[in-house]
Enzyme design. Structure first.
Site, PDB file in Angstrom:
ATOM      1  N   ASN A   1       0.867  -1.170   0.000  1.00 34.52           N
ATOM      2  CA  ASN A   1       0.000   0.000   0.000  1.00 34.52           C
ATOM      3  C   ASN A   1       0.911   1.228   0.000  1.00 34.52           C
ATOM      4  OD1 ASN A   1      -1.789   2.059   0.533  1.00 34.52           O
ATOM      5  ND2 ASN A   1      -2.291   1.393   2.622  1.00 34.52           N
ATOM      6  N   TRP A   2       1.059   1.825  -1.171  1.00 37.42           N
ATOM      7  CA  TRP A   2       2.003   2.942  -1.294  1.00 37.42           C
ATOM      8  C   TRP A   2       1.479   4.221  -0.634  1.00 37.42           C
ATOM      9  CZ3 TRP A   2       4.414   2.998  -6.931  1.00 37.42           C
ATOM     10  CH2 TRP A   2       5.038   1.776  -7.167  1.00 37.42           C
ATOM     11  N   LYS A   3       0.202   4.259  -0.332  1.00 37.89           N
ATOM     12  CA  LYS A   3      -0.441   5.463   0.217  1.00 37.89           C
ATOM     13  C   LYS A   3      -0.195   6.650  -0.724  1.00 37.89           C
ATOM     14  CE  LYS A   3      -0.125   3.344   4.696  1.00 37.89           C
ATOM     15  NZ  LYS A   3      -0.138   3.477   6.140  1.00 37.89           N
TER      16      LYS A   3
ATOM     17  N   HIS B   1      -9.579   1.448   4.553  1.00 41.63           N
ATOM     18  CA  HIS B   1      -8.332   1.625   5.306  1.00 41.63           C
ATOM     19  C   HIS B   1      -8.569   2.611   6.454  1.00 41.63           C
ATOM     20  CE1 HIS B   1      -4.246   2.802   6.306  1.00 41.63           C
ATOM     21  NE2 HIS B   1      -3.860   1.655   5.761  1.00 41.63           N
TER      22      HIS B   1
ATOM     23  N   GLU C   1      -6.910   4.991   7.531  1.00 38.80           N
ATOM     24  CA  GLU C   1      -6.657   6.404   7.203  1.00 38.80           C
ATOM     25  C   GLU C   1      -7.848   7.004   6.467  1.00 38.80           C
ATOM     26  OE1 GLU C   1      -2.847   5.754   5.351  1.00 38.80           O
ATOM     27  OE2 GLU C   1      -2.035   5.218   7.322  1.00 38.80           O
TER      28      GLU C   1
ATOM     29  N   GLU D   1      -5.661  -4.627  10.505  1.00 39.98           N
ATOM     30  CA  GLU D   1      -4.639  -3.611  10.726  1.00 39.98           C
ATOM     31  C   GLU D   1      -4.951  -2.833  12.004  1.00 39.98           C
ATOM     32  OE1 GLU D   1      -2.597  -2.499   6.788  1.00 39.98           O
ATOM     33  OE2 GLU D   1      -4.375  -1.265   6.923  1.00 39.98           O
TER      34      GLU D   1
ATOM     35  N   GLY E   1       2.191   2.555  10.720  1.00 41.74           N
ATOM     36  CA  GLY E   1       3.143   3.652  10.558  1.00 41.74           C
ATOM     37  C   GLY E   1       3.795   4.099  11.854  1.00 41.74           C
TER      38      GLY E   1
ATOM     39  N   SER F   1       3.123  -1.851  10.392  1.00 41.16           N
ATOM     40  CA  SER F   1       4.574  -1.927  10.640  1.00 41.16           C
ATOM     41  C   SER F   1       5.142  -3.318  10.401  1.00 41.16           C
ATOM     42  CB  SER F   1       4.906  -1.428  12.053  1.00 41.16           C
ATOM     43  OG  SER F   1       4.508  -0.079  12.208  1.00 41.16           O
TER      44      SER F   1
ATOM     45  N   GLY G   1       2.784  -1.000   4.283  1.00 40.09           N
ATOM     46  CA  GLY G   1       2.859   0.429   3.965  1.00 40.09           C
ATOM     47  C   GLY G   1       4.303   0.848   3.734  1.00 40.09           C
ATOM     48  N   GLY G   2       4.904   1.414   4.761  1.00 38.77           N
ATOM     49  CA  GLY G   2       6.262   1.971   4.654  1.00 38.77           C
ATOM     50  C   GLY G   2       7.261   1.052   3.978  1.00 38.77           C
TER      51      GLY G   2
HETATM   52  P1  PGA Z   1       2.634   0.478   7.637  1.00 43.59           P
HETATM   53  O1  PGA Z   1       1.210   0.655   6.935  1.00 43.59           O
HETATM   54  O2  PGA Z   1       3.201  -0.826   7.109  1.00 43.59           O
HETATM   55  O3  PGA Z   1       3.441   1.665   7.192  1.00 43.59           O
HETATM   56  O4  PGA Z   1       2.404   0.438   9.097  1.00 43.59           O
HETATM   57  C1  PGA Z   1       0.357  -0.437   6.719  1.00 43.59           C
HETATM   58  C2  PGA Z   1      -0.950   0.052   6.152  1.00 43.59           C
HETATM   59  O5  PGA Z   1      -1.427   1.106   6.579  1.00 43.59           O
HETATM   60  O6  PGA Z   1      -1.544  -0.598   5.278  1.00 43.59           O
END
Ligand code: PGA
Length: 259
Positions: free
Chosen positions: A10-12, A103, A105, A175, A181, A221, A242-243
């Site tokens: 997930n590149w966001k 998600h 966010e 999640e 994050g 994470s 994500g990251g």
């Molecule tokens: P993260 O994000 O790996 O940076 O914690 C995961 C996500 O939000 O899908």
């Protein structure tokens, strides 16, 4: 039936054209022999058509981070007067297989609710897009012992009135919001406990066969250092990353940990 692991990036809101191109160019050779997992990248909308071209003929699948639909006059909307939105039918047209929905966010910043996610899930199926449905509790909800109840409500709400044959192809991403994050990962035991609970609920809602087939990803994470332990849990069938998905080497190391 053994569930095949599924690792999605997930590149966001990351990925200018040149950055996206570099990441995909690095990733293709690194993962080309990976046989242990299905692999997908979910870049921002604007680079989706370009990424679709670059990954042609590779083992990398494509997803989006959202999709819009609503119900109007008893039908699921795939086009119309909804300024700024992108429908599941458009994602399909651009070469996507997947869409991340709900998600945290989007729930936090864009008012996404379980009801809205449910409409999107059904519209994705109508258009031939497979949803990755995100659920998870906040730190406050966990600390007050409400994790199970919160996740149950989200799963029930997001998947309401979904036919069982559609459910088998749906992916759920657990999640925990406090792990996204933050560098703070759920322990394998904490994650497994919730994953098993979700599978139990799926059994109740859709029957044992479907519940056994559905892949449940962990997200929050996940990184090369903790991926193997998490992915070794019986009900953890992959990761939503994500990251660490923004670095080809890290993303590849997570894919390789999915043995
Ligand atoms: P993260 O994000 O790996 O940076 O914690 C995961 C996500 O939000 O899908």
């Amino acid at each position: 039936m053994a569930r095949r692991k599924f690792i999605a990036g997930n590149w966001k809101e990351n990925g200018l054209y040149a950055e996206a191109r570099q990441l995909i160019e690095e990733l293709i050779p690194l993962v080309k022999d990976a046989t242990t997992a299905d692999i997908a990248v979910c870049p921002p909308y604007l680079v989706i058509p370009a990424v679709a071209e670059w990954i042609k003929g590779t083992n990398i699948q494509l997803g989006a981070q959202n999709a819009f639909s609503t119900e109007a006059k008893g039908a699921l909307v795939q086009k119309g007067a909804y300024t700024g939105e992108v429908s599941p039918a458009m994602l399909k047209d651009a070469g996507c297989t997947w869409a991340i929905l709900g998600h945290s966010e989007r729930r936090q910043y864009f008012g996404e609710t379980d009801e809205k996610v449910n409409v999107k899930v059904r519209a994705c199926y109508e258009a031939g897009i497979k949803p990755i449905v995100c659920v998870g509790e906040t730190l406050e909800e966990r600390d007050s012992g409400r994790t199970a109840g919160v996740v149950e409500k989200q799963v029930r709400g997001c998947l309401a009135s979904l036919p069982a044959d559609k459910m088998a192809e749906t992916v759920i991403a657990y999640e925990p919001v406090w792990a996204i994050g933050t560098g703070r990962t759920a322990t394998p035991e904490q994650a497994q406990e919730v994953h098993a609970q979700i599978r139990g609920l799926l059994k109740e809602l859709f029957g044992a066969e479907i519940a056994e087939a559905v892949r449940i990803q962990y997200g929050g994470s996940m990184k090369p250092e903790n991926a193997a332990e998490l992915l070794a849990q019986p009900d953890i069938d992959g990761g939503l990353i994500g990251g660490a998905a923004l670095k080809a080497k890290d993303f590849t190391a997570i894919i390789e940990a999915a043995k």
